[in-house]
Structure formats: C-alpha cells, structure tokens
Design a protein around this motif. Structure first.
Motif, PDB file in Angstrom:
ATOM      1  N   ALA A 161       0.855  -1.200   0.000  1.00  0.00           N
ATOM      2  CA  ALA A 161       0.000   0.000   0.000  1.00  0.00           C
ATOM      3  C   ALA A 161       0.884   1.241   0.000  1.00  0.00           C
ATOM      4  O   ALA A 161       1.769   1.380   0.857  1.00  0.00           O
ATOM      5  CB  ALA A 161      -0.895   0.009   1.234  1.00  0.00           C
ATOM      6  N   GLY A 162       0.668   2.116  -0.948  1.00  0.00           N
ATOM      7  CA  GLY A 162       1.464   3.336  -1.014  1.00  0.00           C
ATOM      8  C   GLY A 162       2.939   3.030  -1.168  1.00  0.00           C
ATOM      9  O   GLY A 162       3.328   1.983  -1.712  1.00  0.00           O
ATOM     10  N   THR A 163       3.780   3.928  -0.651  1.00  0.00           N
ATOM     11  CA  THR A 163       5.236   3.759  -0.754  1.00  0.00           C
ATOM     12  C   THR A 163       5.849   3.915   0.633  1.00  0.00           C
ATOM     13  O   THR A 163       6.116   5.041   1.071  1.00  0.00           O
ATOM     14  CB  THR A 163       5.840   4.818  -1.703  1.00  0.00           C
ATOM     15  OG1 THR A 163       5.104   4.803  -2.928  1.00  0.00           O
ATOM     16  CG2 THR A 163       7.316   4.537  -1.964  1.00  0.00           C
ATOM     17  N   PRO A 164       6.045   2.817   1.364  1.00  0.00           N
ATOM     18  CA  PRO A 164       6.646   2.926   2.696  1.00  0.00           C
ATOM     19  C   PRO A 164       8.018   3.580   2.633  1.00  0.00           C
ATOM     20  O   PRO A 164       8.816   3.286   1.726  1.00  0.00           O
ATOM     21  CB  PRO A 164       6.748   1.470   3.160  1.00  0.00           C
ATOM     22  CG  PRO A 164       5.750   0.723   2.340  1.00  0.00           C
ATOM     23  CD  PRO A 164       5.715   1.415   1.020  1.00  0.00           C
ATOM     24  N   VAL A 165       8.293   4.474   3.594  1.00  0.00           N
ATOM     25  CA  VAL A 165       9.599   5.140   3.618  1.00  0.00           C
ATOM     26  C   VAL A 165      10.508   4.550   4.699  1.00  0.00           C
ATOM     27  O   VAL A 165      11.717   4.778   4.693  1.00  0.00           O
ATOM     28  CB  VAL A 165       9.451   6.670   3.824  1.00  0.00           C
ATOM     29  CG1 VAL A 165       8.770   7.292   2.628  1.00  0.00           C
ATOM     30  CG2 VAL A 165       8.684   6.996   5.102  1.00  0.00           C
ATOM     31  N   LYS A 166       9.923   3.760   5.609  1.00  0.00           N
ATOM     32  CA  LYS A 166      10.723   3.155   6.678  1.00  0.00           C
ATOM     33  C   LYS A 166      10.014   1.893   7.153  1.00  0.00           C
ATOM     34  O   LYS A 166       8.804   1.930   7.421  1.00  0.00           O
ATOM     35  CB  LYS A 166      10.847   4.155   7.838  1.00  0.00           C
ATOM     36  CG  LYS A 166      11.866   3.804   8.897  1.00  0.00           C
ATOM     37  CD  LYS A 166      11.954   4.966   9.887  1.00  0.00           C
ATOM     38  CE  LYS A 166      12.737   4.595  11.121  1.00  0.00           C
ATOM     39  NZ  LYS A 166      12.675   5.648  12.141  1.00  0.00           N
ATOM     40  N   VAL A 167      10.753   0.800   7.249  1.00  0.00           N
ATOM     41  CA  VAL A 167      10.172  -0.478   7.691  1.00  0.00           C
ATOM     42  C   VAL A 167      11.109  -1.111   8.717  1.00  0.00           C
ATOM     43  O   VAL A 167      12.322  -1.180   8.503  1.00  0.00           O
ATOM     44  CB  VAL A 167       9.977  -1.457   6.510  1.00  0.00           C
ATOM     45  CG1 VAL A 167       9.382  -2.782   7.007  1.00  0.00           C
ATOM     46  CG2 VAL A 167       9.094  -0.848   5.433  1.00  0.00           C
ATOM     47  N   MET A 168      10.549  -1.542   9.826  1.00  0.00           N
ATOM     48  CA  MET A 168      11.311  -2.258  10.840  1.00  0.00           C
ATOM     49  C   MET A 168      10.544  -3.509  11.234  1.00  0.00           C
ATOM     50  O   MET A 168       9.338  -3.448  11.503  1.00  0.00           O
ATOM     51  CB  MET A 168      11.515  -1.350  12.067  1.00  0.00           C
ATOM     52  CG  MET A 168      12.280  -2.011  13.235  1.00  0.00           C
ATOM     53  SD  MET A 168      11.240  -3.054  14.303  1.00  0.00           S
ATOM     54  CE  MET A 168      10.299  -1.826  15.168  1.00  0.00           C
ATOM     55  N   VAL A 169      11.242  -4.652  11.240  1.00  0.00           N
ATOM     56  CA  VAL A 169      10.667  -5.914  11.715  1.00  0.00           C
ATOM     57  C   VAL A 169      11.739  -6.610  12.539  1.00  0.00           C
ATOM     58  O   VAL A 169      12.864  -6.780  12.074  1.00  0.00           O
ATOM     59  CB  VAL A 169      10.240  -6.838  10.550  1.00  0.00           C
ATOM     60  CG1 VAL A 169       9.640  -8.138  11.105  1.00  0.00           C
ATOM     61  CG2 VAL A 169       9.246  -6.156   9.632  1.00  0.00           C
ATOM     62  N   LYS A 170      11.389  -7.003  13.774  1.00  0.00           N
ATOM     63  CA  LYS A 170      12.384  -7.748  14.559  1.00  0.00           C
ATOM     64  C   LYS A 170      11.711  -8.560  15.659  1.00  0.00           C
ATOM     65  O   LYS A 170      10.575  -8.265  16.062  1.00  0.00           O
ATOM     66  CB  LYS A 170      13.445  -6.821  15.133  1.00  0.00           C
ATOM     67  CG  LYS A 170      12.964  -5.772  16.120  1.00  0.00           C
ATOM     68  CD  LYS A 170      14.170  -4.938  16.580  1.00  0.00           C
ATOM     69  CE  LYS A 170      13.715  -3.802  17.489  1.00  0.00           C
ATOM     70  NZ  LYS A 170      14.844  -2.959  17.914  1.00  0.00           N
ATOM     71  N   THR A 171      12.442  -9.556  16.119  1.00  0.00           N
ATOM     72  CA  THR A 171      11.997 -10.373  17.249  1.00  0.00           C
ATOM     73  C   THR A 171      12.715  -9.885  18.507  1.00  0.00           C
ATOM     74  O   THR A 171      13.922  -9.664  18.489  1.00  0.00           O
ATOM     75  CB  THR A 171      12.308 -11.860  17.004  1.00  0.00           C
ATOM     76  OG1 THR A 171      11.638 -12.269  15.810  1.00  0.00           O
ATOM     77  CG2 THR A 171      11.844 -12.727  18.162  1.00  0.00           C
ATOM     78  N   VAL A 172      11.941  -9.683  19.572  1.00  0.00           N
ATOM     79  CA  VAL A 172      12.499  -9.143  20.817  1.00  0.00           C
ATOM     80  C   VAL A 172      11.864  -9.858  22.012  1.00  0.00           C
ATOM     81  O   VAL A 172      10.779 -10.437  21.892  1.00  0.00           O
ATOM     82  CB  VAL A 172      12.217  -7.620  20.946  1.00  0.00           C
ATOM     83  CG1 VAL A 172      12.942  -6.834  19.863  1.00  0.00           C
ATOM     84  CG2 VAL A 172      10.723  -7.324  20.928  1.00  0.00           C
ATOM     85  N   PRO A 173      12.495  -9.811  23.179  1.00  0.00           N
ATOM     86  CA  PRO A 173      11.816 -10.289  24.392  1.00  0.00           C
ATOM     87  C   PRO A 173      10.550  -9.452  24.609  1.00  0.00           C
ATOM     88  O   PRO A 173      10.545  -8.248  24.321  1.00  0.00           O
ATOM     89  CB  PRO A 173      12.844 -10.034  25.502  1.00  0.00           C
ATOM     90  CG  PRO A 173      14.163  -9.923  24.801  1.00  0.00           C
ATOM     91  CD  PRO A 173      13.872  -9.346  23.450  1.00  0.00           C
ATOM     92  N   PHE A 174       9.516 -10.074  25.120  1.00  0.00           N
ATOM     93  CA  PHE A 174       8.234  -9.369  25.284  1.00  0.00           C
ATOM     94  C   PHE A 174       8.390  -8.067  26.061  1.00  0.00           C
ATOM     95  O   PHE A 174       7.787  -7.052  25.715  1.00  0.00           O
ATOM     96  CB  PHE A 174       7.214 -10.287  25.983  1.00  0.00           C
ATOM     97  CG  PHE A 174       5.937  -9.570  26.342  1.00  0.00           C
ATOM     98  CD1 PHE A 174       5.036  -9.199  25.358  1.00  0.00           C
ATOM     99  CD2 PHE A 174       5.640  -9.243  27.669  1.00  0.00           C
ATOM    100  CE1 PHE A 174       3.848  -8.519  25.672  1.00  0.00           C
ATOM    101  CE2 PHE A 174       4.468  -8.566  27.990  1.00  0.00           C
ATOM    102  CZ  PHE A 174       3.578  -8.203  26.985  1.00  0.00           C
TER     103      PHE A 174
END
Length: 460
Positions: free
Chosen positions: A280-293
């Motif tokens: 959708a649209g044009t994302p300018v920043k994306v972050m995905v990560k696994t972390v402790p809750f």
C-alpha cells in the motif's frame, strides 16, 4: 450530641496530604493538565483499612469523594474541588503463581510495573501501552492492547476483584467478587468503568506464558493516506489473531502515517504477514524484529512519552472499514488540525474470530465485542489560550465521523457526548444500574458520568 460525635468518629489513616503541605501541588495534579482542581484532602492509602477509613470519613462528613489510581482519567473524573481523593497508588504489591497461571495485583500498580513483575516469571496479561496508566482504571473499563486479539481484553482475564464498598448509612467494608460470590459485581467490573461501585483494591488475573514476540513499524508519507488507511482496515481484522496492530495518522504538519504491531511468532512470519501493508502506497521506513516481550512493551510505550501536557480525546468503534467519504473526513480534519500534536489512532480488536469478538456483548459489562477497530481522536496543547480551538476541533471531528462509527470506549470518556450511557455501555446500561442499586444504593461513588441509580432511587 453523643450521636453526632459518633457519626464523625472515623480518623483518616495512610499518607495524608492537605493544602499547605509541600507535596500538595504534586499530589493534586492530574495526568491531563487541562484540569487543575483543589481537593480538601488526598489520602494515599497503603492498606485496605486506609481505604475503608477514607470512605467512612467522607460519608460521616457528607464530603464528596473521588477514587484514583494512575490519574489518567481523560476528563478529570478522579479529582474534585473541596472533596477527598482516595488514592491507591501506594498499594502496589504483585504476587505471581506461574504454576497456576495466576497473578494477584494491587490496584495502585502502573502498567510498566505490572509488565516487569510478570515478565520476571515470564508471564503476561493483555493490557495497554502507556507505562504510567494505572491497572485499575484500565481493567475496570475493559483494557485494550497488543495481545487483545489473541488473549482478549484485560478485563476478560480478571478472575476476582476485592473492593471497598459503602455499607449501611455511614460505613464501608471490603467484599470479594468472583464467579461464586457477588458475580454481578465481577460482571460490572469487566468494562463497567472505574469508580462507579466502590474502590477496587486488588485484582486476581489469569496470566499467560510469554517469551519472545515479533514487532513491526511501517512509516509512510501523509500523501499515501487514502491508499494506506483502507488497506490497513481491510488487512488488520483478517490477519491471524496472533497479530494485533495499530495505525496512527498524524496532523498534516507532521506528515506521517505509522502502523505498528505485535505478533506471537517469529520475524520471518511477520514479514510475510505484513506484505499487504507494504504494497500500500510507498513505505519510507520499515522495521521488523523479534524481541523479548518486555522490550516490546518499552517499544510501544515510546509513543506515550513526551506528549503535550493538556489534551482532549474522544473515541469510537469501527464495525466495518470506512468508506472513501470517511477516509476523506480524516484527511480533511488532519489537514486543518489546530496544531502538529493532533492525530487519529486506531487499533485492531475483532475480526477473524478474535478473542475479543468471541465473547458475547452481554457476558461482561464491555459491550463493543463485534467492533473490528477502535479509534482515538486527539488534540494536545501546552498553552491555555489554545484550549478552546483544540476542544472544538475534536468535537467537530467526532460529529463528522459519526455516520461511519459507533459508540465510545468508557476509558476515552468525553463530556460532550450527550447519550454517553448508550455510547459506553449499549445494551448493558440497565443491568449496570441494577448492580449500582445493590452495591452503592446511596450513590456514594458518583461523578459527571458515573453509573446512576435506577430512576426514583437516588439518595435524598
């Protein structure tokens, strides 16, 4: 004469703050600095007997009382001029029984402390994001957060409540409400709102094992609004219940749209699940990560820090995606926001047989079970001269969106909503009045939008 002295015999206990004390100004302050009230006395209770004494003291003298935990009442309902504030924030013990998956939480705890203490045992409850919100008001009003679609509302995980209620003409006592005794009060405590029936002092919650989660954040430019918001609204309720997400559209002066979310699962799966959003649209920043809750709770808390001190907020529920006209209303209002500290925030709740929507609207006092999303419209400011313009903007915005949304969340109270009983409680309002009649027949616990007694029964 002896009878009169008897009537006023109770003494206040706990940490008592009165006008003239060095700590009075800090003690009377609300989270929403729009409100500045001057109570006669503030009692910081440290044990249940302090609460009982405070309620009795107020009743013996005919003094108005308010109940306070985290001070986050958006309309200042937890403070009062010339009355007594019964503050439970120093009652903050937490015990966790991981084996039986139960936590006993005193009601003075802020969310950050609840999350931390539970995390030490690698368990959690579904709850909100603001770290300094009190667990009491959050739970009693429902409690939405980033575990909601999988594990329900905070109140859905409430098994028992201890509450100090008014008794007889001038008394007070503690009662325990669970599925076996005073089950009507437990029902009302699951979404009926804080401060309506008594002073909650302790909750027993069902807790869930937790370790790592995956989180995401996607940022777009404001010009993508009409592509991104409809895409999120289609996607959020249809994706797995292990993923709860939010979206916030800032004022045009800020120029961003940000969606965040939390998955009970790994980063690789999360990247796959968010693809419809990335298209959708044009994302300018994306972050995905696994972390402790616990790290995820800190990440989501960041948006609630360093906000302007005064605000007006209202809310509503979406039972389906907004049509193009509704999206245009959001665009137009945010294009003419009173300042850069104005926004629309939304969170996914229902859809795809989520834990929230699986519960009947009458099984608890929280009625909005079939809503797909919740909206929060907000304006914030610092200088009092900006106040009227901001409040008016929020009110006009709410009215403009009304054809496309329904009701409001009791934890986003709004004094400008005329039919607030229907907005907050829907079909459950009459039953809440019956609970009020049983547990607070003298209407000791009352404020501008408290549950009233049934007609003709108001205390004379």
């Amino acid at each position: 004469m002896a009878q009169k002295l008897q009537k006023k015999s109770t003494r206040l206990t706990g940490r008592i703050v009165i006008p003239g004390n060095p700590s009075y100004n800090m003690a009377r302050m609300e989270f929403n600095r729009r409100f500045s009230k001057f109570p006669r006395v503030i009692v910081f209770c440290q044990r249940t007997q302090d609460v009982i004494n405070a309620v009795k003291w107020a009743r013996e003298r005919g003094i108005r009382l308010r109940v306070r935990s985290g001070r986050h009442s958006y309309e200042g309902f937890s403070t009062v001029n010339g009355g007594i504030i019964i503050d439970v924030s120093e009652m903050n013990k937490i015990t966790v029984d991981r084996k039986n998956r139960v936590a006993i939480v005193q009601t003075g705890n802020p969310l950050a402390r609840v999350y931390k203490k539970l995390w030490n045992k690698r368990v959690a409850i579904p709850a909100g994001t603001a770290p300094d919100v009190g667990v009491a008001g959050l739970t009693l009003g429902g409690g939405i957060g980033l575990l909601s679609r999988k594990y329900g509302l905070t109140c859905d995980n409430l098994k028992q409540v201890k509450m100090v209620v008014a008794s007889e003409r001038y008394g007070a006592k503690t009662i325990v409400a669970n599925s076996k005794k005073h089950s009507d009060l437990l029902w009302a405590s699951r979404g009926g709102g804080g401060g309506n029936f008594g002073v909650a002092t302790e909750f027993t919650f069902r807790v869930r094992p937790i370790s790592k989660v995956s989180i995401y954040s996607i940022t777009w430019k404001w010009s993508d609004l009409e592509k991104v918001l409809p895409a999120w609204q289609r996607w959020a309720p249809s994706v797995t219940n292990r993923l709860t997400s939010t979206i916030e559209v800032a004022a045009k002066q800020v120029g961003t749209i940000v969606s965040t979310g939390q998955l009970l699962g790994g980063a690789e799966e999360l990247r796959r699940l968010i693809r419809p959003l990335l298209r959708a649209g044009t994302p300018v920043k994306v972050m995905v990560k696994t972390v402790p809750f616990i790290e995820a709770t800190h990440f989501f808390a960041e948006s609630d820090l360093n906000l302007e001190p005064k605000f007006k907020i209202t809310g509503a529920y979406g039972f389906q995606s907004l049509p193009p006209e509704g999206v245009r209303i959001i665009r137009d209002f945010l294009a003419q926001a009173p300042n850069r500290h104005s926004s629309v925030w939304s969170q996914s709740l229902g859809g795809a047989r989520s834990a929230v929507s699986r519960v009947s609207p009458t099984a608890t006092a929280y009625p909005h079970r079939k809503a797909e999303t919740i909206y929060e419209l907000s304006a914030r400011w610092r200088n009092s001269g900006e106040q009227e313009r901001n409040i008016q903007w929020v009110e006009r915005f709410r009215k403009a969106l009304r054809p496309f949304v329904k009701g409001n969340y009791v934890n986003f109270p709004d004094l400008q909503i005329k039919n607030w009983p229907k907005a907050y409680y829907g079909v459950n309002f009459d039953r809440l009045k019956q609970v009020k009649r049983k547990h607070d027949p003298h209407n000791v616990f009352h404020f501008a939008q408290s549950i009233p007694l049934p007609a003709g029964l108001a205390d004379k």
